[in-house]
Design a protein around this motif. Structure first.
Motif, short mmCIF file in Angstrom:
data_model
loop_
_atom_site.label_atom_id
_atom_site.label_comp_id
_atom_site.label_asym_id
_atom_site.label_seq_id
_atom_site.Cartn_x
_atom_site.Cartn_y
_atom_site.Cartn_z
N THR A 93 -17.37 -49.76 -9.57
CA THR A 93 -16.12 -50.39 -9.96
C THR A 93 -15.72 -49.96 -11.37
N HIS A 94 -14.50 -49.53 -11.51
CA HIS A 94 -13.97 -49.11 -12.82
C HIS A 94 -12.70 -49.90 -13.13
N TYR A 95 -12.50 -50.13 -14.43
CA TYR A 95 -11.23 -50.66 -14.90
C TYR A 95 -10.37 -49.48 -15.31
N VAL A 96 -9.16 -49.39 -14.76
CA VAL A 96 -8.28 -48.25 -14.98
C VAL A 96 -7.01 -48.71 -15.68
N GLU A 97 -6.63 -47.97 -16.74
CA GLU A 97 -5.45 -48.33 -17.53
C GLU A 97 -4.27 -47.41 -17.29
N GLU A 98 -4.53 -46.22 -16.75
CA GLU A 98 -3.43 -45.28 -16.59
C GLU A 98 -3.72 -44.33 -15.43
N ILE A 99 -2.68 -44.02 -14.67
CA ILE A 99 -2.75 -43.02 -13.61
C ILE A 99 -1.82 -41.88 -13.99
N ARG A 100 -2.32 -40.65 -13.89
CA ARG A 100 -1.50 -39.47 -14.15
C ARG A 100 -1.50 -38.61 -12.88
N THR A 101 -0.32 -38.33 -12.38
CA THR A 101 -0.22 -37.60 -11.12
C THR A 101 0.78 -36.46 -11.22
N SER A 102 0.53 -35.45 -10.44
CA SER A 102 1.49 -34.38 -10.20
C SER A 102 1.35 -34.00 -8.73
N PHE A 103 2.41 -34.24 -7.97
CA PHE A 103 2.35 -33.94 -6.55
C PHE A 103 2.77 -32.49 -6.27
N TRP A 104 3.92 -32.09 -6.83
CA TRP A 104 4.33 -30.69 -6.67
C TRP A 104 5.55 -30.39 -7.52
N ASN A 105 5.38 -29.39 -8.38
CA ASN A 105 6.48 -28.77 -9.09
C ASN A 105 7.41 -29.83 -9.72
N ASP A 106 8.71 -29.75 -9.43
CA ASP A 106 9.67 -30.70 -9.98
C ASP A 106 10.36 -31.49 -8.87
N TRP A 107 9.65 -31.66 -7.75
CA TRP A 107 10.23 -32.37 -6.62
C TRP A 107 10.29 -33.87 -6.87
N ALA A 108 11.19 -34.50 -6.16
CA ALA A 108 11.21 -35.96 -6.09
C ALA A 108 10.44 -36.38 -4.84
N PHE A 109 9.77 -37.53 -4.91
CA PHE A 109 8.95 -38.01 -3.79
C PHE A 109 9.29 -39.45 -3.47
N VAL A 110 9.24 -39.75 -2.19
CA VAL A 110 9.44 -41.11 -1.71
C VAL A 110 8.14 -41.57 -1.06
N ASP A 111 8.12 -42.83 -0.68
CA ASP A 111 6.95 -43.44 -0.01
C ASP A 111 5.67 -43.19 -0.81
N VAL A 112 5.82 -43.28 -2.14
CA VAL A 112 4.66 -43.13 -3.01
C VAL A 112 3.98 -44.49 -3.14
N VAL A 113 2.72 -44.55 -2.72
CA VAL A 113 1.95 -45.80 -2.81
C VAL A 113 0.60 -45.47 -3.42
N MET A 114 0.18 -46.26 -4.40
CA MET A 114 -1.12 -46.10 -5.04
C MET A 114 -1.84 -47.44 -5.01
N GLN A 115 -3.10 -47.42 -4.59
CA GLN A 115 -3.84 -48.66 -4.43
C GLN A 115 -5.30 -48.51 -4.87
N PHE A 116 -5.87 -49.64 -5.33
CA PHE A 116 -7.30 -49.77 -5.57
C PHE A 116 -7.86 -50.80 -4.61
N ALA A 117 -9.17 -50.69 -4.31
CA ALA A 117 -9.85 -51.66 -3.46
C ALA A 117 -11.33 -51.63 -3.77
#
Length: 708
Positions: A93-117
């Motif tokens: 188990t980790h405590y996380v303060e920041e998420i940094r993501t790059s999916f692709w190039n300069d595209w816009a993305f929908v249905d982006v979901v990020m979860q911890f469990a």
């Protein structure tokens, strides 16, 4: 009294700090599943990589040509992709303060979901930290986090506050049917003292908040405040989740937390700012309409659309994304305004606009107003229309230049009340196109409510120092050595000079030990607080240094009484006993110890050695063997007198060597002067022989001669 300095200044030692790092670096990598849990394979997407590895997307490198993963059923680049999860096991188990993501190039993305469990199936302790799935197509609830848009070779940084062992993320390229992953980074605590964290990250909210606090293993308790002050043991004790209600008319709460652990460690104060009421981009999601300079609504069109991004439209002008493939424009040879209605009047203090890509523009005007037709209360943010072509006055604001993939035209000013913003430009200076282009319009609102001051911990007190003092040093004598003015430095490197006095509840200079003296400021700025107790100095009352005395006592104890005169030994023994008492007494002052060393040394030097009677006694024994009859009475009488005197000296245990030597000398002299009596044996024999003679037998004259 003497003192010695231990430290030059009181400095926070970092014992409450924690370290935040990318916890995915070195992770074996993600596994991939469909939204319903079916395993997926990795496939190349516009990549130069010959062999993809699961950790390609968490290696810390944002490179859209080396490690871009598309997920599908076969792992073949040629096969179509699907929407799926990238799932990471963090190992613990980790405590996380920041998420940094790059999916692709300069595209816009929908249905982006990020979860911890806390479990790999995401059925326990599930926390959703990002969701822009507006129609719940992912099945994790309706998202409200807005447009997700990547920038070339950069990460999108999302501040959160969450914990878990497992993390998963999904997305769908806008207009596409598959998920892409270039880089994923999770910044969490890797070492140090876990702070007391909130489940609600800092941000702007339009609703009441349900706040839960948590910390690390071995927690004793959490204390918190809501007014910006640093929590102490007297602050509110966290016992269960609590609600922070949205103030009527808006407001700001500053949550501060501190975790106290069973081993005595204390966490660094953690801060969360909760802004209630709208503060942010008032134009976001509102869309724009186009108006000509006569204030008639006109049609626009999608400029430079590439099919892989949402085409330019009224919505893309205020979607928060910088995307040169989603630009809305007036028709060619038509110039006009892009107008945005915020829906309500806000205090606007910053405007950010982007016309298009890296072009130059003329006749650029940006205005705010409370009126829909801009007939009154107009505030001009920018105007470089030097010929008053638009009819809003001659502008003097200079050249307007755009920059590729960046929003650099940012204008800040004192808050202005406005409900509407309008933006116009003329691209004809670039390639001769008479057209107005609109890539993005943003207008930032402030609450108009001041946030509580965030009290800063003091990290350095430059002019304080711990002390060592000798026993019997009074409190007044200690304080006399301490400064009445100190220099402080807080966590933001602000410096303060403070006057004050000193206090101690338990200082006892007559007892060896450690005591705390506290600097008490006459007044202290409300923006700082001595959380790490740097106003406290340790005063060590130490036993006198007795090394010298101990050595001198040890030296004295090697001496033998039998060798010294009684009077000198008695004086020495008395001083030695006193020295031993002082040596054993932890409360002996240094001055007394030092004086005793000198005094004991003096009595040692005064010790008088008893004389050596060996020779004298030998001579006495020699004389006592002599017979008086053998010696002339006068010389014998002298000898017996000296013998008695010598025996008197010998019997005196404290006889000095000089006395012994003198007695020996006189005895030897009288012995040397002793005269033997003569031997009469032959004479008496001859007399006896003569007495046997008969006179009648000798002539008278010879007989007469014999008789005389």
């Amino acid at each position: 009294m003497s003192t010695s300095t231990i430290t030059a200044e009181k400095v926070y030692d970092g014992s409450s700090d924690y370290k935040v790092e990318n916890i995915l670096l070195g992770n074996p990598g993600a596994k991939f599943e469909t939204l319903d849990g079916t395993p997926l394979l990795m496939a190349q997407f516009d990549s130069n990589t010959t062999e993809l590895k699961p950790d390609e997307i968490n290696d810390g490198d944002v490179d859209r040509f080396q490690s871009v993963i598309k997920v599908n059923q076969t792992g073949l680049k040629s096969d179509p992709g699907v929407v799926g999860w990238a799932i990471f096991d963090l190992g613990e188990t980790h405590y996380v303060e920041e998420i940094r993501t790059s999916f692709w190039n300069d595209w816009a993305f929908v249905d982006v979901v990020m979860q911890f469990a806390s479990d790999e199936n995401f059925t326990q302790d599930v926390v959703t930290v990002y969701n822009n799935d507006t129609d719940n197509s992912v099945g994790q609830g309706f998202g409200t986090d807005g447009v997700y848009s990547d920038a070339v070779d950069k990460t999108k940084n999302i501040h959160i506050s969450a914990r878990g062992r497992y993390f998963r993320v999904t997305n769908k390229g806008n207009g596409q049917s598959y998920s892409l992953f270039t880089e994923i980074q999770l910044y969490g605590i890797t070492e140090g003292v876990m702070p007391a964290a909130s489940t609600v990250p800092s941000g702007a909210y339009l609703n009441d908040l349900h706040v839960e606090l948590f910390a690390g293993e071995g927690l004793e308790e959490i204390r918190y405040t809501l007014d910006g002050s640093i929590p102490t043991k007297k602050s509110t004790l966290y016992t269960a989740a609590f609600e922070i209600e949205m103030p009527v008319g808006g407001g700001i709460y500053l949550l501060r937390t501190v975790a106290y652990y069973q081993d005595g460690t204390v966490s660094y104060p953690k801060s969360y700012t909760y802004k209630f009421g709208f503060e942010g981009n008032a134009a976001y999601g509102k869309g724009a309409k186009l108006m000509d300079y006569s204030w008639n609504e006109i049609e626009g069109f999608a400029f430079n659309s590439d099919g892989g991004n949402p085409p330019g439209s009224p919505a893309t002008v205020t979607d928060g994304a910088i995307n040169p493939w989603s630009v809305y424009a007036t028709k060619e040879n038509v110039l006009g305004w892009a107008v945005v209605d915020f829906g309500d009047i806000y205090s606007i203090n910053e405007v950010r606009v982007k016309a298009y890509h890296d072009w130059k523009f003329r006749n650029v005007i940006i205005q705010l107003s409370t009126e829909a037709d801009f007939s009154a209360n107009v505030y001009t943010v920018f105007n470089n229309d030097t010929t008053n072509t638009v009819g809003q006055g001659v502008g003097i604001d200079g050249a307007y230049q755009e920059y590729s993939f960046e929003l650099r035209n940012i204008f800040s000013f004192d808050p202005v009340q406005a409900r509407y913003i309008r933006f116009t430009n003329d691209a004809s200076v670039h390639e001769g196109k008479t057209i107005s282009l609109f890539e993005e319009i943003q207008a930032f609102s402030v609450l108009g409510v001041e946030a509580p001051a965030e009290v800063q911990p003091i990290l350095n007190v430059k002019t304080l120092e711990d002390l060592k003092v000798n026993i019997n040093t009074t409190k007044a004598e200690v304080i006399a050595q301490l400064p009445t003015t100190v220099e402080l430095v807080d966590a933001k490197n602000n410096e303060f000079t403070v006057e004050g006095t000193w206090s101690s509840l338990d200082y006892n200079g007559d007892k060896v030990g450690n005591y705390i003296l506290t600097f008490v400021p006459n007044s202290l700025d409300d923006s700082i607080f001595d959380f790490f107790n740097l106003f406290d100095i340790n005063v060590e009352v130490k036993e006198a240094i007795k090394t010298g005395l101990s050595a001198k006592v040890a030296e004295a104890e090697l001496l033998e009484e039998v060798k010294y005169t009684t009077s000198s030994w008695n004086e020495f023994a008395e001083k030695l006993a006193t020295a031993k008492t002082i040596l054993l007494n932890v409360g002996s002052p240094q001055a007394l110890v030092d004086d005793t060393i000198v005094e004991l040394g003096e009595v040692i030097t005064k010790l008088v050695l008893r004389g050596d009677k060996t020779l004298l006694n030998s001579k006495i024994a020699e004389v006592e063997l002599l017979e008086a009859v053998k010696y002339i009475a006068s010389t014998w009488s002298e000898l017996t007198n000296k013998l008695e005197a010598a025996k008197t000296v010998s019997a005196n245990v404290d006889a000095l060597q000089a006395e012994i030597d003198n007695a020996l000398s006189e005895l030897q002299t009288s012995l040397d002067n002793l005269e033997l009596r003569g031997d009469k044996t032959a004479l008496n024999t001859k007399i006896t022989e003569a007495e046997t003679l008969i006179e009648a037998e000798y002539i008278p004259s010879s007989w007469a001669a014999l008789q005389t």
